[in-house]
Design a protein around this motif. Structure first.
Motif, mmCIF file in Angstrom:
data_model
loop_
_atom_site.group_PDB
_atom_site.id
_atom_site.type_symbol
_atom_site.label_atom_id
_atom_site.label_comp_id
_atom_site.label_asym_id
_atom_site.label_seq_id
_atom_site.Cartn_x
_atom_site.Cartn_y
_atom_site.Cartn_z
ATOM 1 N N PRO A 129 0.802 -1.222 0.000
ATOM 2 C CA PRO A 129 0.000 0.000 0.000
ATOM 3 C C PRO A 129 0.832 1.268 0.000
ATOM 4 O O PRO A 129 1.937 1.312 0.505
ATOM 5 C CB PRO A 129 -0.812 -0.124 1.302
ATOM 6 C CG PRO A 129 0.010 -1.005 2.180
ATOM 7 C CD PRO A 129 0.695 -1.970 1.256
ATOM 8 N N ARG A 149 0.030 5.830 -0.386
ATOM 9 C CA ARG A 149 -0.898 6.927 -0.643
ATOM 10 C C ARG A 149 -0.531 7.652 -1.932
ATOM 11 O O ARG A 149 -1.280 8.495 -2.400
ATOM 12 C CB ARG A 149 -0.872 7.921 0.517
ATOM 13 C CG ARG A 149 -1.476 7.370 1.808
ATOM 14 C CD ARG A 149 -2.962 7.152 1.684
ATOM 15 N NE ARG A 149 -3.532 6.663 2.928
ATOM 16 C CZ ARG A 149 -4.796 6.352 3.080
ATOM 17 N NH1 ARG A 149 -5.626 6.447 2.062
ATOM 18 N NH2 ARG A 149 -5.251 5.910 4.226
ATOM 19 N N HIS A 153 -1.776 -5.396 7.860
ATOM 20 C CA HIS A 153 -2.753 -4.305 7.702
ATOM 21 C C HIS A 153 -4.070 -4.700 8.353
ATOM 22 O O HIS A 153 -5.021 -5.096 7.663
ATOM 23 C CB HIS A 153 -2.953 -3.981 6.217
ATOM 24 C CG HIS A 153 -1.668 -3.778 5.485
ATOM 25 N ND1 HIS A 153 -0.919 -2.638 5.614
ATOM 26 C CD2 HIS A 153 -0.970 -4.592 4.657
ATOM 27 C CE1 HIS A 153 0.175 -2.743 4.881
ATOM 28 N NE2 HIS A 153 0.171 -3.921 4.298
ATOM 29 N N VAL A 204 -7.841 -4.777 6.833
ATOM 30 C CA VAL A 204 -7.823 -4.804 5.374
ATOM 31 C C VAL A 204 -8.999 -5.614 4.856
ATOM 32 O O VAL A 204 -9.418 -6.603 5.456
ATOM 33 C CB VAL A 204 -6.487 -5.392 4.856
ATOM 34 C CG1 VAL A 204 -6.354 -6.870 5.222
ATOM 35 C CG2 VAL A 204 -6.359 -5.216 3.339
ATOM 36 N N SER A 232 -10.374 3.453 3.370
ATOM 37 C CA SER A 232 -10.408 1.993 3.428
ATOM 38 C C SER A 232 -9.126 1.410 2.844
ATOM 39 O O SER A 232 -8.459 2.031 2.009
ATOM 40 C CB SER A 232 -11.617 1.459 2.653
ATOM 41 O OG SER A 232 -12.827 1.934 3.204
ATOM 42 N N THR A 233 -8.807 0.201 3.287
ATOM 43 C CA THR A 233 -7.634 -0.510 2.777
ATOM 44 C C THR A 233 -8.087 -1.787 2.098
ATOM 45 O O THR A 233 -8.867 -2.556 2.681
ATOM 46 C CB THR A 233 -6.648 -0.849 3.914
ATOM 47 O OG1 THR A 233 -6.217 0.365 4.532
ATOM 48 C CG2 THR A 233 -5.443 -1.607 3.377
ATOM 49 N N ALA A 250 -5.864 1.818 -7.834
ATOM 50 C CA ALA A 250 -5.109 2.604 -6.860
ATOM 51 C C ALA A 250 -4.948 4.050 -7.320
ATOM 52 O O ALA A 250 -4.973 4.979 -6.508
ATOM 53 C CB ALA A 250 -3.748 1.964 -6.622
ATOM 54 N N HIS A 302 -8.277 5.741 -0.921
ATOM 55 C CA HIS A 302 -8.111 4.430 -0.318
ATOM 56 C C HIS A 302 -6.648 3.978 -0.428
ATOM 57 O O HIS A 302 -5.865 4.520 -1.213
ATOM 58 C CB HIS A 302 -8.975 3.385 -1.028
ATOM 59 C CG HIS A 302 -10.431 3.674 -1.014
ATOM 60 N ND1 HIS A 302 -11.099 4.123 0.111
ATOM 61 C CD2 HIS A 302 -11.390 3.565 -1.986
ATOM 62 C CE1 HIS A 302 -12.386 4.282 -0.166
ATOM 63 N NE2 HIS A 302 -12.573 3.954 -1.436
ATOM 64 N N THR A 303 -6.311 2.955 0.351
ATOM 65 C CA THR A 303 -5.052 2.244 0.177
ATOM 66 C C THR A 303 -5.379 0.939 -0.539
ATOM 67 O O THR A 303 -6.133 0.120 -0.007
ATOM 68 C CB THR A 303 -4.388 1.957 1.535
ATOM 69 O OG1 THR A 303 -4.090 3.201 2.168
ATOM 70 C CG2 THR A 303 -3.108 1.154 1.347
ATOM 71 N N ILE A 304 -4.851 0.760 -1.735
ATOM 72 C CA ILE A 304 -5.184 -0.394 -2.572
ATOM 73 C C ILE A 304 -3.892 -1.026 -3.049
ATOM 74 O O ILE A 304 -3.031 -0.339 -3.613
ATOM 75 C CB ILE A 304 -6.040 0.040 -3.787
ATOM 76 C CG1 ILE A 304 -7.342 0.709 -3.313
ATOM 77 C CG2 ILE A 304 -6.358 -1.157 -4.677
ATOM 78 C CD1 ILE A 304 -8.129 1.384 -4.434
#
Length: 455
Positions: free
Chosen positions: A23, A25, A334, A337, A373-374, A388, A394-396
């Motif tokens: 992940p 940002r 995480h 997640v 959200s992750t 992403a 989000h964290t993808i």
């Protein structure tokens, strides 16, 4: 039906996060850019930075020139290639040596000249450098439907793989030309079930079960083929009372088939069939696997008589890469997640995930999630990387930390797209995909049955 708009966000340079590495940002670079940076050992590129093969950094036309057919580097590189696999002729040198900026200029100029006479379709798994020119982006089902909705277009340029272009040809008008920019963009899973092997299986099952319906009018076997199959297999289903399914409507299609048959022959993807039938309550012991390379499929008569779903020995090499260990690692690192995987993944992976669904299901789940959200996603890396970029709130990240895209999607490059579009400007129609009416007719029957079944 949702279709993604064209022109996804352009990637940032090497300071951005690496696709598949975990992940971040920051906006990811494109998968193609990441592969090139990794191959050069670019200083400052985030670690871990690995690919499944260094050949991914080579241009796809290198593999077009091999003496035998080859899926190319990526997830399917070790899959056996049928000798009948379509081959792509040599791409003219001017497109092989053109810079990215030159190809961009030529593609945009050709699209402007062609206007609405041409529509470009791009699959979710296609590289960003191609998808940015698409008029519509979606999964194979959505893009096939999109082809039917652009009747004014004289040509449909399908940036996907061979079976998708075949489906578009069958659902579009006879006057429209469907073009696949690189004929070598096939599908190893689709190739795992061929018409001869399926026909031989069907003949053996018919010899065992007969062809007469039971007291409730249900036939002994109903064939169901996944959309990821050749036109010939879709035609086979149309001729034998069967149907086509997608990953989004597989459960509804199986319900349709169970109403009409005592059991189902499901091909080519064993994992989609098993995961879907298991979720519907079919016991695993009533889902034998049919291996076409073994006598009686590697099973026995009694097991077949007791079966509810006979699964074909086929799989997607992209989704076979995902493991339970990857999910456990994502959860450990995480907390909270949300793990989303495609139903083409093996059953233990689907069972360990929070949710399983089609590419469009995954996209919609992420779109609807609360900011912050992750997500750990188990599907093709180009799509995960694009999600992403499109959802920076989000964290993808991809479950698989190794960059290993779909081998055959990766065979399409902006050079081929420029060559095709400029050919159309000059009045040539290169790489046209045409399904004979003898096959297309019964295949449309199976496809129309699919379209009538609502998830």
């Amino acid at each position: 039906m949702h279709l993604e708009p064209c022109n996804p966000p352009r990637p940032r340079p090497q300071s951005a996060a690496q696709p598949g590495a975990g992940p971040s940002r920051e906006k990811p670079v494109s998968v193609s850019t990441a592969i090139q940076l990794i191959s050069r050992g670019e200083a400052g590129f985030p670690a871990p930075a690995t690919t499944c093969t260094p050949d991914l950094a080579r241009d796809p036309w290198v593999f077009d020139a091999l003496p035998l057919p080859d899926y190319g580097p990526g997830a399917s590189m070790h899959d056996p290639v049928p000798p009948t696999t379509p081959r792509q002729g040599e791409l003219p040198e001017e497109f092989r040596t053109a810079s990215a900026d030159d190809l961009d200029r030529r593609i945009l100029a050709a699209k402007e000249t062609l206007g609405e006479s041409v529509v470009v379709l791009g699959h979710f798994y296609q590289r960003d450098e191609v998808v940015k020119y698409a008029d519509f982006v979606g999964d194979s089902y959505q893009l096939a439907r999109a082809a039917t909705e652009r009747s004014a277009a004289e040509a449909i340029v399908f940036c996907g793989v061979h079976f998708m272009a075949e489906t578009a040809d069958m659902l579009s008008t006879p006057e429209q030309a469907v073009i696949l920019p690189n004929l070598a963009a096939g599908c190893s899973m689709a190739d795992m079930a061929d018409i001869d092997s399926v026909t031989e299986c069907w003949d053996q099952l018919t010899a065992l079960f007969g062809s007469e319906p039971d007291a409730d009018g249900r036939r002994p076997v109903i064939p169901v083929t996944y959309m990821n199959s050749s036109a010939a297999l879709k035609g086979f289903c149309g001729e034998h009372g069967g149907i086509v399914c997608t990953s989004s409507n597989a459960a509804a299609v199986l319900e349709w088939a169970f109403e009409r048959g005592q059991r189902v022959l499901f091909f080519p993807d064993q994992h989609l069939g098993r995961n879907t039938a298991k979720a519907m309550g079919v016991p695993l012991e009533r889902m034998p696997l049919w291996n076409p390379r073994k006598a009686w499929g590697g099973t026995d008569e009694q097991t077949l008589r007791d079966s509810r779903v006979i699964l074909w020995h086929g799989f997607c090499s992209v989704h076979k890469r995902f493991t339970v260990a990857q999910i456990e690692k994502a959860r450990a690192e995480h907390p909270g997640v949300r793990v989303l995987v495609h139903p083409e993944c093996p059953m233990p992976v689907v069972d360990a995930a929070d949710e399983a669904g089609s590419t469009d299901y995954i996209r919609k789940a992420i779109d609807a999630a609360a900011p912050g959200s992750t997500f750990a996603v188990g599907t093709e890396i180009n799509m995960v990387n694009r999600l992403a970029a499109q959802y920076p709130q989000h964290t993808i990240f991809c479950l698989d930390p190794v960059l290993c895209p779909c081998s055959t999607m990766y065979r399409i490059h902006p050079g081929y797209l420029a060559w095709v579009l400029e050919g159309l400007v000059e009045g040539r129609v290169p790489n046209r995909i045409t399904v004979p009416e003898s096959v297309a007719g019964p295949a449309r029957v199976a496809l129309n049955r699919m379209l009538a079944v609502r998830p």
